[in-house]
Design a protein around this motif. Structure first.
Motif, PDB file in Angstrom:
ATOM      1  N   PRO A 184       9.139 -10.141  45.057  1.00 11.97           N
ATOM      2  CA  PRO A 184       9.398 -11.562  44.749  1.00 11.97           C
ATOM      3  C   PRO A 184       8.131 -12.409  44.563  1.00 11.97           C
ATOM      4  CG  PRO A 184      10.340 -10.948  46.894  1.00 11.97           C
ATOM      5  CD  PRO A 184       9.726  -9.724  46.313  1.00 11.97           C
ATOM      6  N   GLN A 185       7.007 -11.980  45.115  1.00 11.21           N
ATOM      7  CA  GLN A 185       5.784 -12.777  45.006  1.00 11.21           C
ATOM      8  C   GLN A 185       4.908 -12.388  43.813  1.00 11.21           C
ATOM      9  OE1 GLN A 185       4.059 -12.211  48.913  1.00 11.21           O
ATOM     10  NE2 GLN A 185       4.896 -14.163  49.626  1.00 11.21           N
ATOM     11  N   GLU A 186       5.250 -11.332  43.107  1.00 16.14           N
ATOM     12  CA  GLU A 186       4.383 -10.917  42.007  1.00 16.14           C
ATOM     13  C   GLU A 186       4.513 -11.862  40.826  1.00 16.14           C
ATOM     14  OE1 GLU A 186       7.135  -7.503  39.816  1.00 16.14           O
ATOM     15  OE2 GLU A 186       5.568  -6.901  41.190  1.00 16.14           O
ATOM     16  N   LYS A 187       3.379 -12.119  40.199  1.00 14.80           N
ATOM     17  CA  LYS A 187       3.353 -12.993  39.022  1.00 14.80           C
ATOM     18  C   LYS A 187       3.459 -12.174  37.746  1.00 14.80           C
ATOM     19  CE  LYS A 187       0.757 -16.614  41.292  1.00 14.80           C
ATOM     20  NZ  LYS A 187      -0.415 -17.467  41.311  1.00 14.80           N
ATOM     21  N   VAL A 188       2.974 -10.948  37.788  1.00 14.40           N
ATOM     22  CA  VAL A 188       3.030 -10.037  36.645  1.00 14.40           C
ATOM     23  C   VAL A 188       3.695  -8.755  37.122  1.00 14.40           C
ATOM     24  CG1 VAL A 188       1.664  -8.706  34.992  1.00 14.40           C
ATOM     25  CG2 VAL A 188       0.922 -10.994  35.645  1.00 14.40           C
ATOM     26  N   SER A 189       4.716  -8.332  36.420  1.00 17.21           N
ATOM     27  CA  SER A 189       5.420  -7.116  36.827  1.00 17.21           C
ATOM     28  C   SER A 189       4.587  -5.884  36.470  1.00 17.21           C
ATOM     29  CB  SER A 189       6.776  -7.039  36.134  1.00 17.21           C
ATOM     30  OG  SER A 189       6.621  -6.778  34.753  1.00 17.21           O
ATOM     31  N   ALA A 190       4.936  -4.764  37.073  1.00 18.37           N
ATOM     32  CA  ALA A 190       4.230  -3.511  36.785  1.00 18.37           C
ATOM     33  C   ALA A 190       4.389  -3.133  35.316  1.00 18.37           C
ATOM     34  CB  ALA A 190       4.758  -2.400  37.690  1.00 18.37           C
ATOM     35  N   GLY A 191       5.568  -3.364  34.763  1.00 21.76           N
ATOM     36  CA  GLY A 191       5.800  -3.062  33.355  1.00 21.76           C
ATOM     37  C   GLY A 191       4.931  -3.896  32.428  1.00 21.76           C
ATOM     38  N   GLN A 192       4.786  -5.178  32.746  1.00 19.60           N
ATOM     39  CA  GLN A 192       3.921  -6.050  31.941  1.00 19.60           C
ATOM     40  C   GLN A 192       2.462  -5.613  32.063  1.00 19.60           C
ATOM     41  OE1 GLN A 192       5.210  -9.649  33.864  1.00 19.60           O
ATOM     42  NE2 GLN A 192       6.247 -10.366  32.016  1.00 19.60           N
ATOM     43  N   ALA A 193       2.065  -5.180  33.257  1.00 23.55           N
ATOM     44  CA  ALA A 193       0.689  -4.725  33.466  1.00 23.55           C
ATOM     45  C   ALA A 193       0.409  -3.468  32.644  1.00 23.55           C
ATOM     46  CB  ALA A 193       0.433  -4.465  34.944  1.00 23.55           C
ATOM     47  N   VAL A 194       1.370  -2.549  32.596  1.00 22.68           N
ATOM     48  CA  VAL A 194       1.193  -1.329  31.799  1.00 22.68           C
ATOM     49  C   VAL A 194       1.086  -1.676  30.322  1.00 22.68           C
ATOM     50  CG1 VAL A 194       2.318   0.808  31.054  1.00 22.68           C
ATOM     51  CG2 VAL A 194       2.273   0.201  33.477  1.00 22.68           C
ATOM     52  N   LYS A 195       1.932  -2.584  29.849  1.00 24.65           N
ATOM     53  CA  LYS A 195       1.863  -3.007  28.440  1.00 24.65           C
ATOM     54  C   LYS A 195       0.494  -3.632  28.144  1.00 24.65           C
ATOM     55  CE  LYS A 195       4.169  -5.899  24.990  1.00 24.65           C
ATOM     56  NZ  LYS A 195       5.315  -6.795  24.713  1.00 24.65           N
ATOM     57  N   ALA A 196       0.014  -4.461  29.047  1.00 26.07           N
ATOM     58  CA  ALA A 196      -1.298  -5.095  28.858  1.00 26.07           C
ATOM     59  C   ALA A 196      -2.408  -4.048  28.847  1.00 26.07           C
ATOM     60  CB  ALA A 196      -1.547  -6.119  29.963  1.00 26.07           C
ATOM     61  N   MET A 197      -2.307  -3.046  29.718  1.00 28.09           N
ATOM     62  CA  MET A 197      -3.335  -1.998  29.756  1.00 28.09           C
ATOM     63  C   MET A 197      -3.328  -1.171  28.474  1.00 28.09           C
ATOM     64  SD  MET A 197      -3.529  -0.628  33.682  1.00 28.09           S
ATOM     65  CE  MET A 197      -1.774  -0.465  33.964  1.00 28.09           C
ATOM     66  N   ILE A 198      -2.150  -0.885  27.943  1.00 24.66           N
ATOM     67  CA  ILE A 198      -2.058  -0.135  26.682  1.00 24.66           C
ATOM     68  C   ILE A 198      -2.707  -0.932  25.558  1.00 24.66           C
ATOM     69  CG2 ILE A 198      -0.463   0.709  24.911  1.00 24.66           C
ATOM     70  CD1 ILE A 198       1.474   1.399  27.243  1.00 24.66           C
ATOM     71  N   LEU A 199      -2.324  -2.205  25.419  1.00 28.72           N
ATOM     72  CA  LEU A 199      -2.885  -3.034  24.349  1.00 28.72           C
ATOM     73  C   LEU A 199      -4.377  -3.254  24.544  1.00 28.72           C
ATOM     74  CD1 LEU A 199      -0.009  -5.636  23.945  1.00 28.72           C
ATOM     75  CD2 LEU A 199      -0.523  -3.678  22.488  1.00 28.72           C
ATOM     76  N   ASN A 200      -4.811  -3.416  25.795  1.00 26.18           N
ATOM     77  CA  ASN A 200      -6.227  -3.599  26.080  1.00 26.18           C
ATOM     78  C   ASN A 200      -7.017  -2.354  25.684  1.00 26.18           C
ATOM     79  OD1 ASN A 200      -8.317  -5.304  27.264  1.00 26.18           O
ATOM     80  ND2 ASN A 200      -8.481  -3.692  28.804  1.00 26.18           N
ATOM     81  N   GLY A 201      -6.475  -1.193  25.984  1.00 24.28           N
ATOM     82  CA  GLY A 201      -7.146   0.056  25.658  1.00 24.28           C
ATOM     83  C   GLY A 201      -7.210   0.331  24.164  1.00 24.28           C
ATOM     84  N   LEU A 202      -6.288  -0.255  23.411  1.00 23.77           N
ATOM     85  CA  LEU A 202      -6.248   0.000  21.973  1.00 23.77           C
ATOM     86  C   LEU A 202      -6.997  -1.028  21.139  1.00 23.77           C
ATOM     87  CD1 LEU A 202      -2.537   1.133  21.559  1.00 23.77           C
ATOM     88  CD2 LEU A 202      -4.591   2.554  21.453  1.00 23.77           C
ATOM     89  N   GLY A 203      -7.528  -2.064  21.754  1.00 18.63           N
ATOM     90  CA  GLY A 203      -8.220  -2.981  20.873  1.00 18.63           C
ATOM     91  C   GLY A 203      -8.740  -4.254  21.461  1.00 18.63           C
ATOM     92  N   PHE A 204      -8.157  -4.754  22.523  1.00 24.13           N
ATOM     93  CA  PHE A 204      -8.661  -5.982  23.114  1.00 24.13           C
ATOM     94  C   PHE A 204      -9.737  -5.658  24.133  1.00 24.13           C
ATOM     95  CE2 PHE A 204      -4.401  -8.016  22.075  1.00 24.13           C
ATOM     96  CZ  PHE A 204      -4.921  -8.781  21.049  1.00 24.13           C
ATOM     97  N   VAL A 205     -10.673  -4.789  23.747  1.00 20.87           N
ATOM     98  CA  VAL A 205     -11.706  -4.322  24.675  1.00 20.87           C
ATOM     99  C   VAL A 205     -12.610  -5.457  25.126  1.00 20.87           C
ATOM    100  CG1 VAL A 205     -13.620  -2.724  24.937  1.00 20.87           C
ATOM    101  CG2 VAL A 205     -11.613  -2.037  23.634  1.00 20.87           C
ATOM    102  N   SER A 206     -12.917  -6.372  24.206  1.00 27.20           N
ATOM    103  CA  SER A 206     -13.822  -7.463  24.570  1.00 27.20           C
ATOM    104  C   SER A 206     -13.122  -8.556  25.375  1.00 27.20           C
ATOM    105  CB  SER A 206     -14.451  -8.061  23.316  1.00 27.20           C
ATOM    106  OG  SER A 206     -13.448  -8.632  22.511  1.00 27.20           O
ATOM    107  N   GLY A 207     -11.797  -8.596  25.327  1.00 25.49           N
ATOM    108  CA  GLY A 207     -11.046  -9.623  26.058  1.00 25.49           C
ATOM    109  C   GLY A 207     -10.745  -9.166  27.468  1.00 25.49           C
ATOM    110  N   THR A 208     -10.584 -10.127  28.347  1.00 28.77           N
ATOM    111  CA  THR A 208     -10.253  -9.785  29.718  1.00 28.77           C
ATOM    112  C   THR A 208      -8.775  -9.445  29.819  1.00 28.77           C
ATOM    113  OG1 THR A 208      -9.955 -12.132  30.148  1.00 28.77           O
ATOM    114  CG2 THR A 208     -12.058 -11.186  30.755  1.00 28.77           C
ATOM    115  N   LEU A 209      -8.432  -8.575  30.758  1.00 25.61           N
ATOM    116  CA  LEU A 209      -7.084  -8.044  30.837  1.00 25.61           C
ATOM    117  C   LEU A 209      -6.047  -9.110  31.184  1.00 25.61           C
ATOM    118  CD1 LEU A 209      -5.361  -5.533  30.635  1.00 25.61           C
ATOM    119  CD2 LEU A 209      -5.864  -5.034  33.005  1.00 25.61           C
ATOM    120  N   TYR A 210      -6.453 -10.154  31.928  1.00 32.80           N
ATOM    121  CA  TYR A 210      -5.471 -11.157  32.319  1.00 32.80           C
ATOM    122  C   TYR A 210      -5.018 -12.024  31.164  1.00 32.80           C
ATOM    123  CZ  TYR A 210      -9.450 -14.373  32.509  1.00 32.80           C
ATOM    124  OH  TYR A 210     -10.551 -15.126  32.210  1.00 32.80           O
ATOM    125  N   MET A 211      -5.634 -11.924  30.005  1.00 27.05           N
ATOM    126  CA  MET A 211      -5.200 -12.698  28.847  1.00 27.05           C
ATOM    127  C   MET A 211      -3.870 -12.178  28.389  1.00 27.05           C
ATOM    128  SD  MET A 211      -8.706 -13.200  26.734  1.00 27.05           S
ATOM    129  CE  MET A 211      -7.955 -14.153  25.458  1.00 27.05           C
TER     130      MET A 211
END
Length: 72
Positions: A45-72
């Motif tokens: 109940p206290q999480e702001k970002v779900s595990a699923g959203q974090a995995v999606k962000a990590m996938i997109l970050n790994g594929l191209g948003f390398v210069s951007g910070t992950l919390y974006m």
């Protein structure tokens, strides 16, 4: 007395070039990967970002948003 036609104002549309990341994000949404991960792991109940959203962000970050910070 003529007929008046009310014209809708044009929408404010912002276009961004996502290259392949838009396709990848669309596929992630299409296969409901975020929901599947959240269903398996559950959500706190206290999480702001779900595990699923974090995995999606990590996938997109790994594929191209390398210069951007992950919390974006």
């Amino acid at each position: 007395m003529g007929n008046s036609v009310k014209m809708n104002s044009p929408l404010n549309i912002e276009v961004k070039n996502l290259d392949h990341l838009g396709i990848v994000a669309g596929i992630i949404d299409e296969i409901e990967l975020v929901d599947q991960i959240n269903k398996i792991l559950g959500q706190h109940p206290q999480e702001k970002v779900s595990a699923g959203q974090a995995v999606k962000a990590m996938i997109l970050n790994g594929l191209g948003f390398v210069s951007g910070t992950l919390y974006m």
